[in-house]
Design a protein around this motif. Structure first.
Motif, short mmCIF file in Angstrom:
data_model
loop_
_atom_site.label_atom_id
_atom_site.label_comp_id
_atom_site.label_asym_id
_atom_site.label_seq_id
_atom_site.Cartn_x
_atom_site.Cartn_y
_atom_site.Cartn_z
N THR A 9 16.32 -15.23 -5.78
CA THR A 9 15.19 -15.95 -5.21
C THR A 9 13.96 -15.67 -6.08
O THR A 9 13.96 -14.74 -6.91
N LEU A 10 12.92 -16.44 -5.89
CA LEU A 10 11.66 -16.17 -6.59
C LEU A 10 11.16 -14.78 -6.25
O LEU A 10 10.62 -14.06 -7.10
N TYR A 11 11.35 -14.38 -5.00
CA TYR A 11 10.98 -13.03 -4.53
C TYR A 11 11.70 -11.96 -5.35
O TYR A 11 11.08 -11.02 -5.85
N GLU A 12 13.00 -12.10 -5.50
CA GLU A 12 13.78 -11.12 -6.27
C GLU A 12 13.37 -11.14 -7.75
O GLU A 12 13.23 -10.09 -8.37
N TRP A 13 13.20 -12.34 -8.29
CA TRP A 13 12.85 -12.49 -9.70
C TRP A 13 11.50 -11.82 -10.01
O TRP A 13 11.32 -11.23 -11.06
N ALA A 14 10.58 -11.89 -9.05
CA ALA A 14 9.24 -11.31 -9.25
C ALA A 14 9.23 -9.79 -9.17
O ALA A 14 8.30 -9.16 -9.65
N GLY A 15 10.27 -9.20 -8.56
CA GLY A 15 10.30 -7.74 -8.43
C GLY A 15 10.32 -7.24 -7.00
O GLY A 15 10.08 -6.07 -6.75
N SER A 16 10.56 -8.14 -6.06
CA SER A 16 10.67 -7.80 -4.64
C SER A 16 9.34 -7.27 -4.07
O SER A 16 8.29 -7.42 -4.68
N MET A 17 9.40 -6.68 -2.89
CA MET A 17 8.18 -6.34 -2.16
C MET A 17 7.22 -5.44 -2.93
O MET A 17 6.00 -5.68 -2.87
N PRO A 18 7.68 -4.42 -3.64
CA PRO A 18 6.71 -3.60 -4.38
C PRO A 18 5.84 -4.43 -5.33
O PRO A 18 4.64 -4.16 -5.47
N ALA A 19 6.42 -5.44 -5.95
CA ALA A 19 5.64 -6.27 -6.88
C ALA A 19 4.56 -7.06 -6.15
O ALA A 19 3.42 -7.14 -6.61
N PHE A 20 4.90 -7.62 -4.99
CA PHE A 20 3.92 -8.41 -4.24
C PHE A 20 2.84 -7.52 -3.62
O PHE A 20 1.66 -7.90 -3.61
N GLU A 21 3.22 -6.37 -3.12
CA GLU A 21 2.22 -5.46 -2.55
C GLU A 21 1.29 -4.92 -3.63
O GLU A 21 0.07 -4.85 -3.41
N ASN A 22 1.82 -4.59 -4.78
CA ASN A 22 0.98 -4.12 -5.89
C ASN A 22 0.05 -5.24 -6.35
O ASN A 22 -1.15 -5.02 -6.58
N LEU A 23 0.58 -6.45 -6.45
CA LEU A 23 -0.22 -7.60 -6.86
C LEU A 23 -1.41 -7.80 -5.92
O LEU A 23 -2.55 -7.91 -6.38
N THR A 24 -1.16 -7.83 -4.63
CA THR A 24 -2.26 -8.11 -3.70
C THR A 24 -3.23 -6.94 -3.59
O THR A 24 -4.43 -7.16 -3.45
N ASN A 25 -2.75 -5.72 -3.69
CA ASN A 25 -3.67 -4.57 -3.64
C ASN A 25 -4.65 -4.59 -4.80
O ASN A 25 -5.86 -4.44 -4.62
N ILE A 26 -4.14 -4.79 -5.99
CA ILE A 26 -5.02 -4.81 -7.17
C ILE A 26 -5.89 -6.07 -7.17
O ILE A 26 -7.09 -6.01 -7.46
N PHE A 27 -5.29 -7.19 -6.80
CA PHE A 27 -6.04 -8.45 -6.75
C PHE A 27 -7.23 -8.35 -5.80
O PHE A 27 -8.35 -8.71 -6.16
N TYR A 28 -7.02 -7.86 -4.58
CA TYR A 28 -8.11 -7.81 -3.62
C TYR A 28 -9.17 -6.78 -4.00
O TYR A 28 -10.33 -6.92 -3.61
N SER A 29 -8.82 -5.78 -4.77
CA SER A 29 -9.87 -4.87 -5.26
C SER A 29 -10.78 -5.62 -6.23
O SER A 29 -11.98 -5.38 -6.26
N LYS A 30 -10.22 -6.56 -6.98
CA LYS A 30 -11.03 -7.41 -7.87
C LYS A 30 -11.87 -8.40 -7.06
O LYS A 30 -13.02 -8.67 -7.40
N VAL A 31 -11.26 -8.96 -6.02
CA VAL A 31 -11.98 -9.91 -5.16
C VAL A 31 -13.24 -9.28 -4.61
O VAL A 31 -14.31 -9.90 -4.57
N LEU A 32 -13.14 -8.03 -4.18
CA LEU A 32 -14.29 -7.36 -3.59
C LEU A 32 -15.36 -7.00 -4.62
O LEU A 32 -16.47 -6.60 -4.24
N GLN A 33 -15.07 -7.16 -5.90
CA GLN A 33 -16.06 -6.94 -6.95
C GLN A 33 -16.57 -8.25 -7.55
O GLN A 33 -17.42 -8.24 -8.42
N ASP A 34 -16.02 -9.35 -7.06
CA ASP A 34 -16.36 -10.65 -7.62
C ASP A 34 -17.55 -11.26 -6.85
O ASP A 34 -17.50 -11.38 -5.62
N PRO A 35 -18.63 -11.64 -7.55
CA PRO A 35 -19.82 -12.15 -6.86
C PRO A 35 -19.57 -13.40 -6.02
O PRO A 35 -20.23 -13.59 -4.99
N LEU A 36 -18.63 -14.24 -6.42
CA LEU A 36 -18.36 -15.47 -5.67
C LEU A 36 -17.47 -15.19 -4.46
O LEU A 36 -17.70 -15.72 -3.37
N LEU A 37 -16.45 -14.36 -4.62
CA LEU A 37 -15.47 -14.15 -3.55
C LEU A 37 -15.80 -13.00 -2.60
O LEU A 37 -15.38 -13.02 -1.44
#
Length: 158
Positions: A9-37
Motif C-alpha cells: 500500500t502507499l502506507y507501507e511504501w512510505a514507511g508505515s506509521m513511524p514515517a507518518f508520525e515523524n512527518l507530521t511532528n516535524i511538519f507541525y513544528s515548522k507550521v508553528l514557526q511559519d508567519p502565515l500558518l
C-alpha cells in the motif's frame, strides 16, 4: 509480477506509521514557526499532529487507528468549518509538508509522489472550501477517503 508478491500500500511504501508520525511532528513544528500558518494552528491540541498522521496513514491504506478511535471523515471535515482558510494558507501548508517529506527522505519515486501530492491537493482544496462555512450538510457516515496506486478516494460531494 509473480503471483506470490503483494503490492504494498502507499502506507507501507512510505514507511508505515513511524514515517507518518515523524512527518507530521516535524511538519507541525515548522507550521508553528511559519508567519502565515502559525495564527491558524497556534491553538491546536497537543494530539493534533498524531491525529493528522493517523488520518493520512489510514487514507493511504494503513490501520484504521483514526476512524476507530480518534474521529471520522465527517469529524475531520467539521474541524475546518469557519476557519476561513485561503489559497495562500493551502499552498503554504502543502509546500511545507512536501519540503518536510523531502528532508525526511520519504519515497520520491514518481508513482508514490503522484499519489501523495494528489491526495494533498484534493484534501487541502476541500479544507479551503469547507472552511468558508460555519455548518455543512454532510452525511455523518461518509466513509474515509482511500488513496492507492492510481486510485483516488472518489468525488467530493458537499
Amino acid at each position: 509480477m509473480a503471483a506470490d508478491k503483494k503490492i504494498p500500500t502507499l502506507y507501507e511504501w512510505a514507511g508505515s506509521m513511524p514515517a507518518f508520525e515523524n512527518l507530521t511532528n516535524i511538519f507541525y513544528s515548522k507550521v508553528l514557526q511559519d508567519p502565515l500558518l502559525e495564527p491558524v494552528f497556534k491553538h491546536m491540541s497537543p494530539q493534533h499532529q498524531q491525529h493528522v498522521a493517523h488520518f493520512i496513514a489510514e487514507v493511504f491504506g494503513g490501520p484504521t487507528t483514526y476512524s476507530e478511535g480518534e474521529g471520522s471523515h465527517y469529524q475531520m471535515v467539521q474541524k475546518h468549518l469557519g476557519k476561513h482558510l485561503t489559497e495562500q494558507h493551502r499552498k503554504r501548508w502543502v509546500e511545507l509538508l512536501l519540503q518536510t517529506a523531502d528532508e525526511l527522505g520519504m519515497p520520491d519515486d514518481p508513482e508514490f509522489r503522484s499519489a501523495f501530492v494528489g491526495y494533498l491537493e484534493w484534501g487541502t482544496r476541500i479544507a479551503v472550501i469547507n472552511s468558508r462555512e460555519n455548518t455543512l450538510e454532510m452525511d455523518e457516515q461518509q466513509p474515509m477517503p482511500r488513496w492507492g496506486w492510481g486510485e483516488t478516494g472518489g468525488p467530493y460531494v458537499p
